[in-house]
Design a protein around this motif. Sequence first.
Motif, short mmCIF file in Angstrom:
data_model
loop_
_atom_site.label_atom_id
_atom_site.label_comp_id
_atom_site.label_asym_id
_atom_site.label_seq_id
_atom_site.Cartn_x
_atom_site.Cartn_y
_atom_site.Cartn_z
N ILE A 52 4.39 39.46 34.05
CA ILE A 52 3.00 39.14 34.33
C ILE A 52 2.80 38.89 35.82
O ILE A 52 1.81 39.32 36.43
CB ILE A 52 2.54 37.90 33.51
N ASN A 53 3.78 38.20 36.43
CA ASN A 53 3.67 37.84 37.85
C ASN A 53 4.01 38.98 38.79
O ASN A 53 3.73 38.90 39.99
CB ASN A 53 4.57 36.64 38.15
N VAL A 54 4.63 40.04 38.29
CA VAL A 54 4.96 41.18 39.14
C VAL A 54 3.70 41.78 39.74
O VAL A 54 3.68 42.18 40.91
CB VAL A 54 5.73 42.27 38.34
N TYR A 55 2.63 41.83 38.97
CA TYR A 55 1.41 42.51 39.41
C TYR A 55 0.85 41.90 40.70
O TYR A 55 0.47 42.62 41.63
CB TYR A 55 0.36 42.45 38.30
N SER A 56 0.81 40.56 40.74
CA SER A 56 0.25 39.91 41.93
C SER A 56 1.10 40.20 43.16
O SER A 56 0.58 40.40 44.27
CB SER A 56 0.12 38.40 41.71
N HIS A 57 2.42 40.24 42.99
CA HIS A 57 3.30 40.56 44.12
C HIS A 57 3.18 42.03 44.51
O HIS A 57 3.28 42.37 45.69
CB HIS A 57 4.76 40.24 43.76
N PHE A 58 2.97 42.89 43.53
CA PHE A 58 2.82 44.31 43.80
C PHE A 58 1.57 44.57 44.64
O PHE A 58 1.58 45.39 45.56
CB PHE A 58 2.76 45.09 42.49
#
Length: 276
Positions: free
Chosen positions: A63-69
Motif C-alpha cells: 500500500i505504501n509503495v505507491y506514495s514512494h513511487f
Amino acid sequence: MDITLLQYIFSIISGVIVGFSLGLIGGGGSILAIPLLIYFVGIRNPHLVIGTTALAVGVNALINVYSHFKKKNVNLRTGAIFTVFGVIGVLIGTTLGLITPGGKLLFLFSFLMMIIGAYMFVTKCRTCKNYDAIPGNNPKSKEDPPDPPKKSFWQRAKLEIFGVLAGFASGYFGIGGGFLIVPALLYSADITMNLAVGTSLLSVGTFGLVTALRYGIAGKVLISIALLYVLGGIFGGYAGARVSTTMKRSTLRKFFSLIIIIVGIYMAIESYRAML
C-alpha cells in the motif's frame, strides 16, 4: 481457531500501535507485530502468528509503495532483482520455519529483537537526517533522484546474494525485514538512502505475501486478523507521521529501540519457559 470479539478489537489496537510506530520513526516498527499478537491479542500459536503478521505487513508495505513511487523513490529494476532472488530465500526460510518448534522459533526471534533494538540505538538514523530531502516531503526539494550507474557483475551478484539472505530472514521469522533490506540495498545496490527506503517496500511487500501464502497453504494464517491489523495500521501510521513532525526523530528512534529490547527480553523469558 475461534476468535473472540475482544481479540478482534485488540487486533485493531495492535495494528494502530504498529502503524503508529512506523509513522513515528519510519522503520522497524513492524517487529512489534508478532509479540503484540501473541501477548496482547492472545493468539498463542507461534506459526499462526507468523503467517498472519506476514500477510498484514506485506499488504501494508505494498500500500505504501505507491506514495514512494509517486515521489520517484523506487528503483524498479534494482527492486525487481533483489526481490526475485529474495523470494528464493523466503521459500527456504518459511520451509525451515514451519518445521521449527514454535517455542524455539520465538526464542530465536526474541534475540533478533534485542539485536535490532541495540543496532537502532547505537547507529545514526540516516532516514531521519534525509527525510526532508525526499522529493514531496520538502516543498523546496524539486530534484529527482539521479539514475544509478550500470552495475558490474560483482555488483549484481552482491544484490542477488543479499536478496536471498534478507528473504531467508524475512521468511523464517515472518517479519517485514525493512531494517535488514534497507542496509542490504545500500551496500549491494549503491543507491541513495531515499531510493533504498522506497525500493525496500517492494521486497517487504512481496516477501510478506509469499510468506503468508506458504503459511496459508499449511493453514497457518488468520486473514481476518491480518486485515484488522492493516486497518489499524493505516490510522496509526497517519497519527504517527503527524506526531513525528513535532518531535526529533533521532530521539524517538532511541526511545523506540529501548522498547524493542525490553520486549525482546520479555519474549526470551516467556518463550524459554514455554520450551521447558
